[in-house]
Design an enzyme around this catalytic site. Structure first.
Site, PDB file in Angstrom:
ATOM      1  N   GLU A  25      77.147  43.735  10.384  1.00 31.61           N
ATOM      2  CA  GLU A  25      77.287  45.190  10.491  1.00 31.61           C
ATOM      3  C   GLU A  25      78.684  45.607  10.030  1.00 31.61           C
ATOM      4  O   GLU A  25      79.625  44.803  10.066  1.00 31.61           O
ATOM      5  CB  GLU A  25      77.076  45.573  11.970  1.00 31.61           C
ATOM      6  CG  GLU A  25      77.225  47.055  12.247  1.00 31.61           C
ATOM      7  CD  GLU A  25      76.703  47.449  13.637  1.00 31.61           C
ATOM      8  OE1 GLU A  25      76.431  46.555  14.461  1.00 31.61           O
ATOM      9  OE2 GLU A  25      76.562  48.669  13.873  1.00 31.61           O
ATOM     10  N   ASN A 172      67.545  52.060  13.898  1.00 32.20           N
ATOM     11  CA  ASN A 172      68.036  51.000  14.787  1.00 32.20           C
ATOM     12  C   ASN A 172      68.278  51.584  16.174  1.00 32.20           C
ATOM     13  O   ASN A 172      68.887  52.658  16.304  1.00 32.20           O
ATOM     14  CB  ASN A 172      69.370  50.444  14.250  1.00 32.20           C
ATOM     15  CG  ASN A 172      70.058  49.533  15.258  1.00 32.20           C
ATOM     16  OD1 ASN A 172      69.679  48.385  15.440  1.00 32.20           O
ATOM     17  ND2 ASN A 172      71.077  50.065  15.950  1.00 32.20           N
ATOM     18  N   GLU A 173      67.811  50.911  17.174  1.00 33.28           N
ATOM     19  CA  GLU A 173      68.040  51.341  18.574  1.00 33.28           C
ATOM     20  C   GLU A 173      67.913  52.865  18.692  1.00 33.28           C
ATOM     21  O   GLU A 173      68.806  53.544  19.200  1.00 33.28           O
ATOM     22  CB  GLU A 173      69.401  50.843  19.095  1.00 33.28           C
ATOM     23  CG  GLU A 173      69.455  49.331  19.157  1.00 33.28           C
ATOM     24  CD  GLU A 173      70.591  48.740  19.995  1.00 33.28           C
ATOM     25  OE1 GLU A 173      71.474  49.489  20.444  1.00 33.28           O
ATOM     26  OE2 GLU A 173      70.570  47.505  20.194  1.00 33.28           O
ATOM     27  N   TYR A 240      70.655  41.066  24.469  1.00 28.43           N
ATOM     28  CA  TYR A 240      71.958  40.408  24.544  1.00 28.43           C
ATOM     29  C   TYR A 240      72.115  39.733  25.904  1.00 28.43           C
ATOM     30  O   TYR A 240      71.699  40.288  26.933  1.00 28.43           O
ATOM     31  CB  TYR A 240      73.088  41.420  24.348  1.00 28.43           C
ATOM     32  CG  TYR A 240      73.247  41.842  22.902  1.00 28.43           C
ATOM     33  CD1 TYR A 240      73.905  41.028  21.995  1.00 28.43           C
ATOM     34  CD2 TYR A 240      72.721  43.053  22.445  1.00 28.43           C
ATOM     35  CE1 TYR A 240      74.051  41.403  20.656  1.00 28.43           C
ATOM     36  CE2 TYR A 240      72.853  43.432  21.112  1.00 28.43           C
ATOM     37  CZ  TYR A 240      73.527  42.601  20.231  1.00 28.43           C
ATOM     38  OH  TYR A 240      73.668  42.969  18.904  1.00 28.43           O
ATOM     39  N   GLU A 296      68.382  41.451  16.942  1.00 30.93           N
ATOM     40  CA  GLU A 296      69.729  41.336  17.521  1.00 30.93           C
ATOM     41  C   GLU A 296      69.616  40.506  18.782  1.00 30.93           C
ATOM     42  O   GLU A 296      68.884  40.869  19.706  1.00 30.93           O
ATOM     43  CB  GLU A 296      70.327  42.715  17.854  1.00 30.93           C
ATOM     44  CG  GLU A 296      70.746  43.480  16.618  1.00 30.93           C
ATOM     45  CD  GLU A 296      71.507  44.760  16.905  1.00 30.93           C
ATOM     46  OE1 GLU A 296      72.215  44.838  17.942  1.00 30.93           O
ATOM     47  OE2 GLU A 296      71.382  45.702  16.103  1.00 30.93           O
ATOM     48  N   GLN A 345      76.870  38.449  15.618  1.00 26.86           N
ATOM     49  CA  GLN A 345      76.786  38.778  14.213  1.00 26.86           C
ATOM     50  C   GLN A 345      77.459  37.667  13.415  1.00 26.86           C
ATOM     51  O   GLN A 345      78.267  36.924  13.970  1.00 26.86           O
ATOM     52  CB  GLN A 345      77.465  40.094  13.935  1.00 26.86           C
ATOM     53  CG  GLN A 345      76.834  41.270  14.689  1.00 26.86           C
ATOM     54  CD  GLN A 345      77.315  42.632  14.198  1.00 26.86           C
ATOM     55  OE1 GLN A 345      78.054  42.739  13.238  1.00 26.86           O
ATOM     56  NE2 GLN A 345      76.885  43.692  14.901  1.00 26.86           N
TER      57      GLN A 345
HETATM   58  O1  AHR Z   1      75.699  44.256  17.628  1.00 23.67           O
HETATM   59  C1  AHR Z   1      76.452  45.291  18.169  1.00 23.67           C
HETATM   60  C2  AHR Z   1      75.605  46.500  18.527  1.00 23.67           C
HETATM   61  O2  AHR Z   1      74.705  46.172  19.537  1.00 23.67           O
HETATM   62  C3  AHR Z   1      74.715  47.031  17.436  1.00 23.67           C
HETATM   63  O3  AHR Z   1      75.382  47.893  16.575  1.00 23.67           O
HETATM   64  C4  AHR Z   1      73.673  47.776  18.207  1.00 23.67           C
HETATM   65  O4  AHR Z   1      72.440  47.825  17.526  1.00 23.67           O
HETATM   66  C5  AHR Z   1      73.597  47.038  19.520  1.00 23.67           C
HETATM   67  O5  AHR Z   1      73.657  47.870  20.595  1.00 23.67           O
END
Ligand code: AHR
Length: 491
Positions: A25, A172-173, A240, A296, A345
């Site tokens: 990103e 995205n999101e 995450y 992600e 990332q």
């Molecule tokens: O990876 C960091 C961020 O995490 C991304 O920009 C977003 O899609 C997610 O919340």
């Protein structure tokens, strides 16, 4: 003694190579000062792409790269990033540190990077703040052979032939940074944008990926599958792993035994998320046409002290490698539905495979897991099972041992096993059913949970040949050290 059974007679799904995908990103030092140093940099580069990093990623077998975001995707207007660099618009990266984005890395640079990496392209479009026309014309710019004003402008900017684009993300999101939408509203918006999104290259199918749920938001998956499954090829899940809580996540290199186990336990939770989201998808799509795309995932720690909090720079230890090995085993096991995943990332941001500092670069423990596992790419998943104790206290614990096994085109069996215990080794008796073993080669990544590479000690962690096993008629006996990931290639 634990028992590990691999059944080469039970051939399941293909393990898509794209499960081993990455995400980059416009965030912190991922693109600028990471992958892209610019043509005039003293750091060795080809057309601005950092040579040492490109070579490392190729060696790791990077199959697909997602770009330009993340939250940045729904801020990004692709026309800002084409044409002569000196006249590209300067914008503000409002999501990540408020820094000025000079747009010197845009569409042409991204496809040049993919060319050098030898990987497929996954472009994430702007639904949150862009128009239907803008998104549709981006796909035209990338894939149309010529004739139209949009395609001719690509040629005028130096790219005569269209590029190949395998995936396009429609936002995205969008439940959060991509527009704060409800599932119902987004599903209608998705259909509208997707309706006008087409690839013009007849040789490459453009797979449209819809924004999917955050973690355990099963309502989102239900609504998307009910309302928009016919218009999508993939639904993106984001998850995450956070050790403590979002306000105080915990440090990358300093953690207690309890925090180690909690991190692994939370990483293992993705197994349940995938099972339950897949269960919903199965009801609407029993043929499994629509992929679940974990675009992600990874561990999110506190930023390293003294670095810009908006840049999400974190170190990476053996603990993170355990998360990677365990997660990739889980994705392999679900490869009938999970057909792409992109760790967040690639470099200098979150759970990176490499970190850079000026002309220096180090590879992280997570890098070595990806390089070990690359032998699974495009293999056939095999039926397999390992007995295991549970460790950790959260939610009844998680399995100390996780594994996956696959059959390669040359007939060899590839098995990857993670021993996530920080202290206990694991004695394992493996049986490969109806398989006459002539040779076993194994490679290991092992260490203490805090071990990591640093700019002062670049090779503290890495893989080595593993010989601590004893071949038997139909299998082998082995002892895996604590905190280890091992790959066996059985012939
Ligand atoms: O990876 C960091 C961020 O995490 C991304 O920009 C977003 O899609 C997610 O919340």
């Amino acid at each position: 003694m634990e028992k590990y059974l691999i059944n080469p007679g039970q051939k399941l799904s293909t393990i898509s190579k794209d499960i081993y995908g990455h995400f980059s990103e416009h965030l912190g030092r991922c693109i600028y000062d990471g992958l892209y140093v610019g043509e005039d940099s003293p750091i060795p580069n080809v057309n601005g792409m950092r040579t040492d990093l490109v070579e490392a990623l190729r060696d790791m077998g990077i199959p697909v790269l997602r770009w330009p975001g993340g939250c940045f995707a729904d801020l990004y207007h692709w026309r800002d990033g084409i044409g002569p660099k000196e006249s590209r618009k300067k914008t503000i990266n409002a999501h990540w540190g408020g820094v000025v984005e000079d747009n010197s890395f845009g569409t042409h640079e991204f496809f040049e990077l993919c060319r050098q990496l030898g990987c497929d392209a996954y472009v994430a479009g702007n639904l949150g703040s862009g128009t239907v026309q803008e998104m549709s014309e981006w796909a035209e710019y990338i894939t149309a052979p010529g004739g139209s004003t949009v395609a001719e402008s690509r040629k005028a900017n130096g790219q005569e032939t269209p590029w190949k684009m395998k995936y396009f993300g429609v936002g995205n999101e969008n439940w959060g940074c991509g527009g704060d939408m409800t599932a119902e509203f987004y599903s209608d918006q998705y259909k509208r944008y997707a309706c006008f999104l087409r690839g013009y290259d007849r040789t490459t199918r453009l797979n449209r990926i819809a924004c999917g749920p955050s973690g355990g938001d099963y309502h989102w998956t239900e609504v998307m599958m009910k309302n928009a499954r016919r218009q999508m090829d993939g639904l993106a899940l984001h998850y995450y792993t956070v050790t403590n809580d979002w306000a105080k996540k915990g440090k990358a290199l300093e953690f207690s035994d309890e925090e180690y186990l909690r991190t692994l336990s939370r990483a293992y939770a993705i197994e349940e998320l995938i099972s339950r989201h897949s269960g919903i998808m199965d009801r609407y799509d029993p043929e499994k046409r629509v992929a679940l795309v974990v675009d992600e995932w990874g561990v999110w720690h506190d930023v390293e002290e003294g670095t810009n909090p908006g840049f999400l720079y974190q170190q990476n230890a053996m603990r993170d490698a355990m998360v990677a090995g365990m997660s990739l085993n889980i994705f392999n096991k679900h490869s009938d539905r999970v057909r792409m995943a992109n760790i967040a990332q690639t470099v200098n941001v979150l759970q990176s495979v490499a970190l850079t500092d000026g002309e220096d670069m180090i590879l992280t423990p997570t890098y070595f897991v990806f390089r070990l596992y690359k032998d699974h790419q495009e293999n056939t998943l095999l039926g397999s099972h390992i007995t295991t104790p549970k460790i950790g206290k959260e939610e009844g614990g998680f399995p100390q041992l996780t594994e996956s096994a696959s059959l390669a085109p040359d007939g060899s069996v590839v098995a990857t096993v993670v021993n996530a215990s920080p202290v206990e080794s694991a004695e394992i008796l493996t049986c490969v059913a109806d398989f006459e073993i002539s040779d076993i080669k194994a490679e290991i990544l092992a260490g203490e949970a805090h071990d990591h590479n640093s700019f002062e000690d670049k090779n503290a962690v890495g893989t080595r040949a593993f010989e601590d096993f004893e071949k038997q008629a139909n299998g082998f006996a082995t002892v895996l050290p604590p905190c280890s990931v091992v790959k066996f290639v059985i012939r």
